[in-house]
Design a protein around this motif. Structure first.
Motif, PDB file in Angstrom:
ATOM      1  N   SER A  34       0.806  -1.222   0.000  1.00 25.41           N
ATOM      2  CA  SER A  34       0.000   0.000   0.000  1.00 25.41           C
ATOM      3  C   SER A  34       0.838   1.271   0.000  1.00 25.41           C
ATOM      4  O   SER A  34       0.374   2.318  -0.445  1.00 25.41           O
ATOM      5  CB  SER A  34      -0.959   0.016   1.185  1.00 25.41           C
ATOM      6  OG  SER A  34      -0.241   0.039   2.399  1.00 25.41           O
ATOM      7  N   GLY A  35       2.071   1.200   0.490  1.00 31.33           N
ATOM      8  CA  GLY A  35       2.898   2.394   0.500  1.00 31.33           C
ATOM      9  C   GLY A  35       4.101   2.303   1.411  1.00 31.33           C
ATOM     10  O   GLY A  35       4.477   1.230   1.870  1.00 31.33           O
ATOM     11  N   PRO A  69       1.565   6.892  -0.357  1.00 25.38           N
ATOM     12  CA  PRO A  69       0.865   5.812  -1.049  1.00 25.38           C
ATOM     13  C   PRO A  69       1.650   5.340  -2.270  1.00 25.38           C
ATOM     14  O   PRO A  69       2.273   6.141  -2.970  1.00 25.38           O
ATOM     15  CB  PRO A  69      -0.475   6.425  -1.443  1.00 25.38           C
ATOM     16  CG  PRO A  69      -0.330   7.890  -1.269  1.00 25.38           C
ATOM     17  CD  PRO A  69       0.844   8.150  -0.385  1.00 25.38           C
ATOM     18  N   HIS A  71       0.927   4.466  -5.186  1.00 23.41           N
ATOM     19  CA  HIS A  71       0.625   5.002  -6.523  1.00 23.41           C
ATOM     20  C   HIS A  71       1.387   6.296  -6.815  1.00 23.41           C
ATOM     21  O   HIS A  71       1.508   6.677  -7.972  1.00 23.41           O
ATOM     22  CB  HIS A  71      -0.892   5.197  -6.715  1.00 23.41           C
ATOM     23  CG  HIS A  71      -1.467   6.344  -5.949  1.00 23.41           C
ATOM     24  ND1 HIS A  71      -1.926   6.215  -4.654  1.00 23.41           N
ATOM     25  CD2 HIS A  71      -1.645   7.638  -6.284  1.00 23.41           C
ATOM     26  CE1 HIS A  71      -2.363   7.387  -4.234  1.00 23.41           C
ATOM     27  NE2 HIS A  71      -2.206   8.272  -5.196  1.00 23.41           N
TER      28      HIS A  71
END
Length: 112
Positions: A34-35, A69, A71
Motif C-alpha cells: 500500500s505504500g 501511497p 501510486h
C-alpha cells in the motif's frame, strides 16, 4: 528463486514521488504494497536544512512522519555512496556534525 528486498526499517532512503514531483530523504519506518512510511524531509531546501541544523536551529526543519501511497512512488533508493559521491547521510554528518539517524529517528522511533 524469490528476490529479497534490500530495504529494512531504519534504513536511510530517498523516495522519488510523482504528481507532484518530490524527493523525500529519511529513515524508512515501513514498506508494504500500500505504500511507504518514512520519517524525513523534502530535499528541495537541502542547503537550508544543513544550515539550520549546523547552527542549532533544527527545530525549524520541516521534519515529519509521512505515509506515501504506492501510486505516487516512482522510485526508492538506499542512501549510499556511489561512484565516489558521498551519501546524503555522509554529507549531513560532515556539514552538521550530527548523525543522520539520530536526527531523523528520535527516541519514539527506535531503529529495528
Amino acid at each position: 528463486m524469490p528476490q529479497t528486498m534490500p530495504f529494512q526499517p531504519g534504513d536511510l532512503v530517498v523516495v522519488v514521488l510523482q504528481a507532484p514531483r518530490e524527493r523525500i530523504w529519511g529513515a524508512l519506518l515501513g514498506l508494504d504494497a500500500s505504500g511507504i512510511a518514512i520519517r524525513g524531509l523534502d530535499l528541495t531546501p537541502w542547503e537550508e536544512v544543513l544550515s539550520l541544523v549546523r547552527t542549532g536551529e533544527s527545530d525549524q526543519v520541516a521534519l515529519g512522519t509521512r505515509f506515501l501511497p504506492m501510486h505516487r512512488v516512482e522510485a526508492m533508493y538506499l542512501d549510499e555512496a556511489s561512484s565516489g559521491a558521498p551519501s546524503l547521510a555522509e554529507i549531513f554528518r560532515n556539514r552538521t556534525g550530527q548523525e543522520a539517524l539520530g536526527f531523523l529517528l528520535p527516541v519514539q522511533y527506535p531503529r529495528a
